[in-house]
Design an enzyme around this catalytic site. Sequence first.
Site, mmCIF file in Angstrom:
data_model
loop_
_atom_site.group_PDB
_atom_site.id
_atom_site.type_symbol
_atom_site.label_atom_id
_atom_site.label_comp_id
_atom_site.label_asym_id
_atom_site.label_seq_id
_atom_site.Cartn_x
_atom_site.Cartn_y
_atom_site.Cartn_z
ATOM 1 N N PRO A 1 5.665 -37.007 52.346
ATOM 2 C CA PRO A 1 5.353 -37.063 50.929
ATOM 3 C C PRO A 1 4.398 -35.971 50.453
ATOM 4 O O PRO A 1 3.422 -35.658 51.125
ATOM 5 C CB PRO A 1 4.680 -38.430 50.759
ATOM 6 C CG PRO A 1 5.207 -39.254 51.876
ATOM 7 C CD PRO A 1 5.459 -38.308 53.010
ATOM 8 N N ASN A 2 4.742 -35.409 49.318
ATOM 9 C CA ASN A 2 3.916 -34.437 48.584
ATOM 10 C C ASN A 2 3.873 -33.044 49.206
ATOM 11 O O ASN A 2 3.264 -32.138 48.632
ATOM 12 C CB ASN A 2 2.483 -34.969 48.390
ATOM 13 C CG ASN A 2 2.475 -36.299 47.659
ATOM 14 O OD1 ASN A 2 3.065 -36.408 46.595
ATOM 15 N ND2 ASN A 2 1.855 -37.316 48.226
ATOM 16 N N ARG B 1 -0.090 -27.700 44.926
ATOM 17 C CA ARG B 1 -0.860 -28.909 45.235
ATOM 18 C C ARG B 1 -2.192 -28.543 45.883
ATOM 19 O O ARG B 1 -2.209 -27.964 46.975
ATOM 20 C CB ARG B 1 -0.040 -29.753 46.218
ATOM 21 C CG ARG B 1 -0.765 -30.968 46.720
ATOM 22 C CD ARG B 1 -0.026 -31.594 47.903
ATOM 23 N NE ARG B 1 -0.757 -32.758 48.362
ATOM 24 C CZ ARG B 1 -0.580 -33.323 49.542
ATOM 25 N NH1 ARG B 1 0.320 -32.842 50.389
ATOM 26 N NH2 ARG B 1 -1.294 -34.369 49.880
ATOM 27 N N TYR C 1 -4.793 -26.734 50.663
ATOM 28 C CA TYR C 1 -3.548 -26.426 51.373
ATOM 29 C C TYR C 1 -3.082 -24.976 51.235
ATOM 30 O O TYR C 1 -2.057 -24.607 51.810
ATOM 31 C CB TYR C 1 -2.437 -27.370 50.886
ATOM 32 C CG TYR C 1 -2.754 -28.834 51.138
ATOM 33 C CD1 TYR C 1 -2.799 -29.333 52.444
ATOM 34 C CD2 TYR C 1 -3.035 -29.711 50.095
ATOM 35 C CE1 TYR C 1 -3.107 -30.663 52.693
ATOM 36 C CE2 TYR C 1 -3.341 -31.044 50.338
ATOM 37 C CZ TYR C 1 -3.379 -31.515 51.632
ATOM 38 O OH TYR C 1 -3.688 -32.831 51.880
ATOM 39 N N ASN D 1 4.893 -33.226 60.024
ATOM 40 C CA ASN D 1 3.760 -33.389 59.122
ATOM 41 C C ASN D 1 4.109 -34.580 58.241
ATOM 42 O O ASN D 1 4.863 -34.448 57.265
ATOM 43 C CB ASN D 1 3.514 -32.129 58.278
ATOM 44 C CG ASN D 1 2.241 -32.263 57.454
ATOM 45 O OD1 ASN D 1 1.711 -33.370 57.301
ATOM 46 N ND2 ASN D 1 1.754 -31.159 56.925
ATOM 47 N N ALA E 1 0.574 -38.348 54.065
ATOM 48 C CA ALA E 1 -0.233 -39.569 54.106
ATOM 49 C C ALA E 1 0.387 -40.666 54.975
ATOM 50 O O ALA E 1 -0.324 -41.557 55.460
ATOM 51 C CB ALA E 1 -0.473 -40.084 52.691
ATOM 52 N N HIS F 1 -1.133 -41.822 58.295
ATOM 53 C CA HIS F 1 -2.292 -42.698 58.423
ATOM 54 C C HIS F 1 -1.956 -44.187 58.408
ATOM 55 O O HIS F 1 -2.816 -45.003 58.689
ATOM 56 C CB HIS F 1 -3.300 -42.361 57.318
ATOM 57 C CG HIS F 1 -3.558 -40.879 57.203
ATOM 58 N ND1 HIS F 1 -4.113 -40.153 58.236
ATOM 59 C CD2 HIS F 1 -3.288 -39.983 56.212
ATOM 60 C CE1 HIS F 1 -4.188 -38.872 57.863
ATOM 61 N NE2 HIS F 1 -3.688 -38.747 56.654
ATOM 62 N N ASP G 1 7.288 -45.852 65.013
ATOM 63 C CA ASP G 1 8.373 -46.438 65.814
ATOM 64 C C ASP G 1 9.580 -45.503 65.879
ATOM 65 O O ASP G 1 10.238 -45.393 66.915
ATOM 66 C CB ASP G 1 8.813 -47.782 65.218
ATOM 67 C CG ASP G 1 7.960 -48.952 65.711
ATOM 68 O OD1 ASP G 1 7.167 -48.756 66.660
ATOM 69 O OD2 ASP G 1 8.093 -50.055 65.142
ATOM 70 N N GLU H 1 2.451 -33.506 66.103
ATOM 71 C CA GLU H 1 1.918 -33.871 64.789
ATOM 72 C C GLU H 1 1.233 -32.647 64.174
ATOM 73 O O GLU H 1 0.450 -31.979 64.852
ATOM 74 C CB GLU H 1 0.924 -35.022 64.979
ATOM 75 C CG GLU H 1 0.308 -35.513 63.700
ATOM 76 C CD GLU H 1 -0.699 -36.650 63.948
ATOM 77 O OE1 GLU H 1 -0.574 -37.380 64.955
ATOM 78 O OE2 GLU H 1 -1.615 -36.774 63.127
ATOM 79 N N HIS I 1 -0.909 -30.947 60.794
ATOM 80 C CA HIS I 1 -1.612 -31.050 59.511
ATOM 81 C C HIS I 1 -2.152 -29.690 59.144
ATOM 82 O O HIS I 1 -2.733 -29.003 59.989
ATOM 83 C CB HIS I 1 -2.772 -32.051 59.588
ATOM 84 C CG HIS I 1 -2.311 -33.418 59.951
ATOM 85 N ND1 HIS I 1 -1.581 -34.203 59.095
ATOM 86 C CD2 HIS I 1 -2.410 -34.103 61.112
ATOM 87 C CE1 HIS I 1 -1.268 -35.333 59.714
ATOM 88 N NE2 HIS I 1 -1.751 -35.299 60.934
ATOM 89 N N SER J 1 -4.505 -29.250 56.726
ATOM 90 C CA SER J 1 -5.949 -29.426 56.535
ATOM 91 C C SER J 1 -6.558 -30.039 57.794
ATOM 92 O O SER J 1 -5.833 -30.563 58.656
ATOM 93 C CB SER J 1 -6.217 -30.324 55.330
ATOM 94 O OG SER J 1 -5.715 -31.629 55.561
ATOM 95 N N ARG K 1 -12.222 -34.720 56.465
ATOM 96 C CA ARG K 1 -11.981 -35.100 55.068
ATOM 97 C C ARG K 1 -12.348 -36.588 54.892
ATOM 98 O O ARG K 1 -13.249 -37.073 55.559
ATOM 99 C CB ARG K 1 -10.525 -34.782 54.706
ATOM 100 C CG ARG K 1 -10.218 -33.285 54.827
ATOM 101 C CD ARG K 1 -8.793 -32.981 54.445
ATOM 102 N NE ARG K 1 -8.556 -33.285 53.032
ATOM 103 C CZ ARG K 1 -7.330 -33.388 52.491
ATOM 104 N NH1 ARG K 1 -6.258 -33.205 53.253
ATOM 105 N NH2 ARG K 1 -7.194 -33.677 51.209
ATOM 106 N N ARG L 1 -8.375 -40.570 56.380
ATOM 107 C CA ARG L 1 -7.481 -39.583 56.990
ATOM 108 C C ARG L 1 -7.761 -39.410 58.485
ATOM 109 O O ARG L 1 -7.022 -38.724 59.181
ATOM 110 C CB ARG L 1 -7.634 -38.221 56.308
ATOM 111 C CG ARG L 1 -7.134 -38.190 54.894
ATOM 112 C CD ARG L 1 -7.175 -36.776 54.353
ATOM 113 N NE ARG L 1 -7.287 -36.791 52.916
ATOM 114 C CZ ARG L 1 -6.253 -36.840 52.065
ATOM 115 N NH1 ARG L 1 -5.028 -36.846 52.528
ATOM 116 N NH2 ARG L 1 -6.444 -36.852 50.764
HETATM 117 C C1 DQA Z 1 -1.724 -33.493 55.528
HETATM 118 C C2 DQA Z 1 -2.987 -34.353 55.571
HETATM 119 C C3 DQA Z 1 -2.710 -35.743 55.040
HETATM 120 O O1 DQA Z 1 -3.889 -36.535 55.084
HETATM 121 C C4 DQA Z 1 -2.247 -35.665 53.605
HETATM 122 O O2 DQA Z 1 -1.943 -36.951 53.118
HETATM 123 C C5 DQA Z 1 -1.117 -34.723 53.419
HETATM 124 C C6 DQA Z 1 -1.125 -33.459 54.143
HETATM 125 C C7 DQA Z 1 -2.012 -32.046 55.942
HETATM 126 O O3 DQA Z 1 -1.044 -31.309 56.180
HETATM 127 O O4 DQA Z 1 -3.164 -31.634 56.006
HETATM 128 O O5 DQA Z 1 -0.223 -34.955 52.612
HETATM 129 O O6 DQA Z 1 -0.794 -34.033 56.433
#
Ligand code: DQA
Length: 146
Positions: A9-10, A17, A22, A73, A76, A79, A86, A97, A99, A101, A106, A110
Amino acid sequence: MNVLVLNGPNLGKLGTREPEVYGHQTLAEIEAGLEPVANEIDATLEWFQSNHEGALIDRLEARADWADGALLNGGALTHYSYALADAVRAFAKPVVEVHMSDVQTRERWRRESVLADVCVDVVSGLGADSYRVALLALARRLDGGH
Ligand code: DQA
């Protein structure tokens, strides 16, 4: 080596954003930037972004036979999504995994990742370079089993 690169998401909003967190690159630009690295290590990348948990899970299921591993990635979902955790477990291939950031420095919420247990590595805090380092880490695992 076939690598699925999943973005939650996002992450489709990268570029506009929270650029102070980012950076200014869009996801498409990050994808293009990773191509030379992928070519160098003979990796074929398939990128997918969705704001929907189920769509990410569907893609993991659908590409499990094709993929040798994945970068994830989860945004959110990282978390709190036990469903995604699963699905990573069921995928049964190494997943790194990712990220952009530094999630440890933070907000408190997170700092927990429900994916970390089912992923082989975590790369965090390097901006767009997190994807590059994660790809190299995955390749190293697949080559040498480290
Ligand atoms: C993220 C960190 C997450 O906490 C956040 O919700 C994101 C981006 C990152 O790439 O730093 O959407 O995964």
